[in-house]
Design a protein around this motif. Structure first.
Motif, PDB file in Angstrom:
ATOM      1  N   ASP A 230      -1.577 -21.885  47.447  1.00  0.00           N
ATOM      2  CA  ASP A 230      -0.259 -21.216  47.835  1.00  0.00           C
ATOM      3  C   ASP A 230       1.283 -21.536  48.408  1.00  0.00           C
ATOM      4  O   ASP A 230       1.577 -21.610  49.069  1.00  0.00           O
ATOM      5  N   HIS A 231       1.850 -22.100  46.931  1.00  0.00           N
ATOM      6  CA  HIS A 231       2.742 -22.388  46.817  1.00  0.00           C
ATOM      7  C   HIS A 231       3.428 -22.838  45.796  1.00  0.00           C
ATOM      8  O   HIS A 231       2.749 -22.798  44.456  1.00  0.00           O
ATOM      9  N   GLY A 232       4.395 -23.354  45.476  1.00  0.00           N
ATOM     10  CA  GLY A 232       4.630 -23.410  44.369  1.00  0.00           C
ATOM     11  C   GLY A 232       4.983 -22.520  42.708  1.00  0.00           C
ATOM     12  O   GLY A 232       5.051 -21.523  42.971  1.00  0.00           O
ATOM     13  N   PHE A 233       4.369 -23.318  41.597  1.00  0.00           N
ATOM     14  CA  PHE A 233       5.600 -21.909  40.616  1.00  0.00           C
ATOM     15  C   PHE A 233       3.925 -21.878  39.741  1.00  0.00           C
ATOM     16  O   PHE A 233       2.945 -22.430  39.769  1.00  0.00           O
ATOM     17  N   ALA A 234       4.266 -20.752  40.048  1.00  0.00           N
ATOM     18  CA  ALA A 234       2.403 -18.977  40.090  1.00  0.00           C
ATOM     19  C   ALA A 234       2.050 -19.525  38.379  1.00  0.00           C
ATOM     20  O   ALA A 234       2.723 -19.471  37.418  1.00  0.00           O
ATOM     21  N   VAL A 235       0.846 -19.716  38.328  1.00  0.00           N
ATOM     22  CA  VAL A 235       0.293 -19.668  36.687  1.00  0.00           C
ATOM     23  C   VAL A 235       0.864 -18.179  36.153  1.00  0.00           C
ATOM     24  O   VAL A 235       0.493 -18.989  34.863  1.00  0.00           O
ATOM     25  N   ASP A 236       0.002 -17.345  36.640  1.00  0.00           N
ATOM     26  CA  ASP A 236       0.902 -15.716  35.627  1.00  0.00           C
ATOM     27  C   ASP A 236       2.640 -16.782  35.250  1.00  0.00           C
ATOM     28  O   ASP A 236       3.339 -16.424  33.815  1.00  0.00           O
ATOM     29  N   TRP A 237       3.602 -16.899  35.935  1.00  0.00           N
ATOM     30  CA  TRP A 237       4.786 -17.608  34.809  1.00  0.00           C
ATOM     31  C   TRP A 237       4.443 -19.094  33.999  1.00  0.00           C
ATOM     32  O   TRP A 237       5.315 -18.849  32.893  1.00  0.00           O
ATOM     33  N   MET A 238       3.458 -19.837  34.566  1.00  0.00           N
ATOM     34  CA  MET A 238       3.783 -20.365  33.168  1.00  0.00           C
ATOM     35  C   MET A 238       3.006 -20.173  32.468  1.00  0.00           C
ATOM     36  O   MET A 238       3.067 -21.188  30.447  1.00  0.00           O
ATOM     37  N   ARG A 239       1.747 -19.191  31.878  1.00  0.00           N
ATOM     38  CA  ARG A 239       1.665 -19.210  31.020  1.00  0.00           C
ATOM     39  C   ARG A 239       2.147 -18.122  30.307  1.00  0.00           C
ATOM     40  O   ARG A 239       2.391 -17.839  28.949  1.00  0.00           O
ATOM     41  N   LYS A 240       3.026 -17.731  30.935  1.00  0.00           N
ATOM     42  CA  LYS A 240       4.721 -16.687  30.588  1.00  0.00           C
ATOM     43  C   LYS A 240       5.276 -18.005  29.471  1.00  0.00           C
ATOM     44  O   LYS A 240       5.649 -17.444  28.055  1.00  0.00           O
ATOM     45  N   PHE A 265      -6.941 -23.256  29.376  1.00  0.00           N
ATOM     46  CA  PHE A 265      -7.428 -23.092  30.762  1.00  0.00           C
ATOM     47  C   PHE A 265      -6.661 -22.415  32.055  1.00  0.00           C
ATOM     48  O   PHE A 265      -7.721 -22.065  33.582  1.00  0.00           O
ATOM     49  N   TYR A 266      -5.863 -21.990  32.039  1.00  0.00           N
ATOM     50  CA  TYR A 266      -4.695 -21.414  32.906  1.00  0.00           C
ATOM     51  C   TYR A 266      -5.257 -20.389  33.098  1.00  0.00           C
ATOM     52  O   TYR A 266      -4.998 -19.139  34.340  1.00  0.00           O
ATOM     53  N   LYS A 267      -5.696 -19.107  31.461  1.00  0.00           N
ATOM     54  CA  LYS A 267      -6.093 -18.167  31.573  1.00  0.00           C
ATOM     55  C   LYS A 267      -7.336 -18.160  32.533  1.00  0.00           C
ATOM     56  O   LYS A 267      -8.376 -17.526  33.225  1.00  0.00           O
ATOM     57  N   GLY A 273      -8.720 -15.830  40.098  1.00  0.00           N
ATOM     58  CA  GLY A 273      -7.894 -14.746  40.548  1.00  0.00           C
ATOM     59  C   GLY A 273      -7.063 -15.735  41.392  1.00  0.00           C
ATOM     60  O   GLY A 273      -6.608 -15.089  41.903  1.00  0.00           O
ATOM     61  N   GLY A 274      -6.215 -16.932  40.343  1.00  0.00           N
ATOM     62  CA  GLY A 274      -5.239 -17.659  40.477  1.00  0.00           C
ATOM     63  C   GLY A 274      -3.906 -17.483  40.047  1.00  0.00           C
ATOM     64  O   GLY A 274      -3.452 -18.782  39.703  1.00  0.00           O
ATOM     65  N   GLY A 275      -3.762 -15.957  39.522  1.00  0.00           N
ATOM     66  CA  GLY A 275      -2.863 -15.708  38.762  1.00  0.00           C
ATOM     67  C   GLY A 275      -1.332 -16.530  39.828  1.00  0.00           C
ATOM     68  O   GLY A 275      -0.472 -16.781  39.040  1.00  0.00           O
ATOM     69  N   ARG A 276      -1.550 -16.531  40.778  1.00  0.00           N
ATOM     70  CA  ARG A 276      -0.186 -16.809  40.825  1.00  0.00           C
ATOM     71  C   ARG A 276      -0.510 -18.175  42.711  1.00  0.00           C
ATOM     72  O   ARG A 276       0.888 -18.163  43.255  1.00  0.00           O
ATOM     73  N   TRP A 277      -1.547 -18.244  42.120  1.00  0.00           N
ATOM     74  CA  TRP A 277      -1.592 -20.191  42.586  1.00  0.00           C
ATOM     75  C   TRP A 277      -0.903 -20.998  41.993  1.00  0.00           C
ATOM     76  O   TRP A 277      -0.588 -20.846  40.751  1.00  0.00           O
ATOM     77  N   ASP A 278      -0.430 -22.291  41.479  1.00  0.00           N
ATOM     78  CA  ASP A 278       0.219 -23.640  41.926  1.00  0.00           C
ATOM     79  C   ASP A 278      -0.430 -24.076  40.447  1.00  0.00           C
ATOM     80  O   ASP A 278      -1.346 -23.592  40.498  1.00  0.00           O
ATOM     81  N   THR A 279       0.294 -24.182  39.756  1.00  0.00           N
ATOM     82  CA  THR A 279       0.139 -24.718  38.394  1.00  0.00           C
ATOM     83  C   THR A 279      -0.809 -25.915  38.572  1.00  0.00           C
ATOM     84  O   THR A 279      -1.728 -26.078  37.738  1.00  0.00           O
ATOM     85  N   SER A 280      -1.203 -26.484  40.147  1.00  0.00           N
ATOM     86  CA  SER A 280      -1.999 -27.370  39.739  1.00  0.00           C
ATOM     87  C   SER A 280      -2.972 -27.240  40.325  1.00  0.00           C
ATOM     88  O   SER A 280      -4.162 -27.850  39.851  1.00  0.00           O
ATOM     89  N   SER A 281      -3.462 -25.950  40.074  1.00  0.00           N
ATOM     90  CA  SER A 281      -4.929 -25.428  40.393  1.00  0.00           C
ATOM     91  C   SER A 281      -5.645 -25.419  38.835  1.00  0.00           C
ATOM     92  O   SER A 281      -6.865 -24.735  39.347  1.00  0.00           O
ATOM     93  N   LEU A 282      -4.912 -26.047  38.547  1.00  0.00           N
ATOM     94  CA  LEU A 282      -5.648 -26.460  37.291  1.00  0.00           C
ATOM     95  C   LEU A 282      -7.132 -27.629  37.821  1.00  0.00           C
ATOM     96  O   LEU A 282      -8.363 -27.144  37.244  1.00  0.00           O
ATOM     97  N   ILE A 283      -6.845 -27.995  38.484  1.00  0.00           N
ATOM     98  CA  ILE A 283      -8.069 -28.891  38.961  1.00  0.00           C
ATOM     99  C   ILE A 283      -9.356 -28.138  39.452  1.00  0.00           C
ATOM    100  O   ILE A 283     -10.484 -28.165  39.708  1.00  0.00           O
ATOM    101  N   LYS A 284      -8.771 -26.835  40.151  1.00  0.00           N
ATOM    102  CA  LYS A 284      -9.749 -25.629  40.493  1.00  0.00           C
ATOM    103  C   LYS A 284     -11.022 -25.040  40.095  1.00  0.00           C
ATOM    104  O   LYS A 284     -11.776 -25.380  39.894  1.00  0.00           O
TER     105      LYS A 284
END
Length: 290
Positions: A230-240, A265-267, A273-284
């Motif tokens: 719950d911090h950092g650069f959001a997955v939604d923005w990274m996919r953009k 993978f980000y998709k 439900g992690g669109g607003r998670w930090d990009t490091s959430s790939l591990i999740k």
């Protein structure tokens, strides 16, 4: 000291505009949500405007940090857009990560109005913006860049012109391509450590000073270990951003097979439900596959 307008007060723009005030510049801000503009003005002592045009009137520099191509067009063009309020000889500096195509389009619109345009996407995230140590990659005519560079140094540690209009955005694409592959590799490594029964923190303490070390490893391994995103650069923005990279690669012939895979993978993370998670959430995503 310059008279500046700042358009867009998100997690990046809010502190960036604050650094301009701290450096003694006169700053008027605009934000789509007026309450945030009012709050910024109250906190920093600057002014706020109800439209981009109003904010831009009389400004030497108009600076934008918004969401995407459409957001940028909306604050630049039209009757209430910044360009309609800018005087001849003023400089527009865009810190949004957008396509090189819209950058070149707006460069042409600005040039027709006697205004200079600098595309200047940034890297360093929210922490970099708050601490005033962003990396800023620029595309512009040399004279426009020379004029804007001292302004950008208010919140940038590394500010560099890479070429003419669009070069800044193309460099930001390189940045995002590299980060995508790096974060996936880091996620796989830390996930492997977990499955092998190792302590992530102890592993990183050993390897971060070697060839595997990176900013992402140093600054994200603990939150990755704690499953906290719950911090950092959001997955939604990274996919953009990765979408822009892949579209541009189709135009210039570059091969980005790993980037295309990680975009998917980000998709998957978005589906979790992690669109607003930090990009490091790939591990999740990897943990969800267990």
């Amino acid at each position: 000291m310059a008279k500046c307008a700042f358009l867009g007060l998100g997690v990046m723009g809010y502190p960036m505009a604050g650094h301009l005030m701290a450096q003694g510049h006169e700053v008027t801000v605009y934000n789509r949500t007026t309450a945030k503009a009012e709050a910024w003005a109250k906190e920093h002592g600057g002014k706020w405007a109800s439209t981009p045009r109003e904010a831009a009137m009389g400004a030497d520099f108009v600076i934008a940090c918004v969401g995407n191509d459409d957001d940028l067009r909306s604050v630049v063009l039209g009757e209430q857009g910044a360009l309609s309020g800018m005087a001849e000889g003023a400089v527009f500096v865009d810190h949004t990560t957008v396509s090189a195509a819209v950058t070149r389009e707006l460069y042409g619109e600005a040039k027709g109005a006697g205004v200079s345009f600098v595309d200047a996407p940034v890297s360093g995230g929210q922490a970099g913006a708050e601490n005033g140590v962003l990396s800023i990659m620029c595309g512009a005519d040399q004279a426009a860049y020379d004029s804007a560079e001292p302004i950008m140094q208010s919140y940038g540690r590394t500010v560099k012109r890479l070429g003419d209009s669009g070069a800044g955005q193309l460099t930001k694409m390189v940045n995002q391509i590299c980060i995508a592959g790096l974060v996936q590799g880091l996620s796989e490594g830390l996930h492997f450590a977990e499955k092998a029964g190792l302590d992530i923190r102890e592993v990183v303490d050993v390897i971060q000073g070697g060839a595997a070390g990176s900013w992402q490893m140093v600054n994200r391994h603990e939150t990755m270990a704690d499953d906290h995103f719950d911090h950092g650069f959001a997955v939604d923005w990274m996919r953009k951003d990765l979408g822009i990279c892949l579209d541009t690669a189709n135009e210039n012939g570059a091969s980005l097979p790993v980037t295309a895979l990680i975009d998917q993978f980000y998709k998957d993370v978005q589906k979790l439900g992690g669109g607003r998670w930090d990009t490091s959430s790939l591990i999740k995503r990897l943990r969800a596959l267990d």
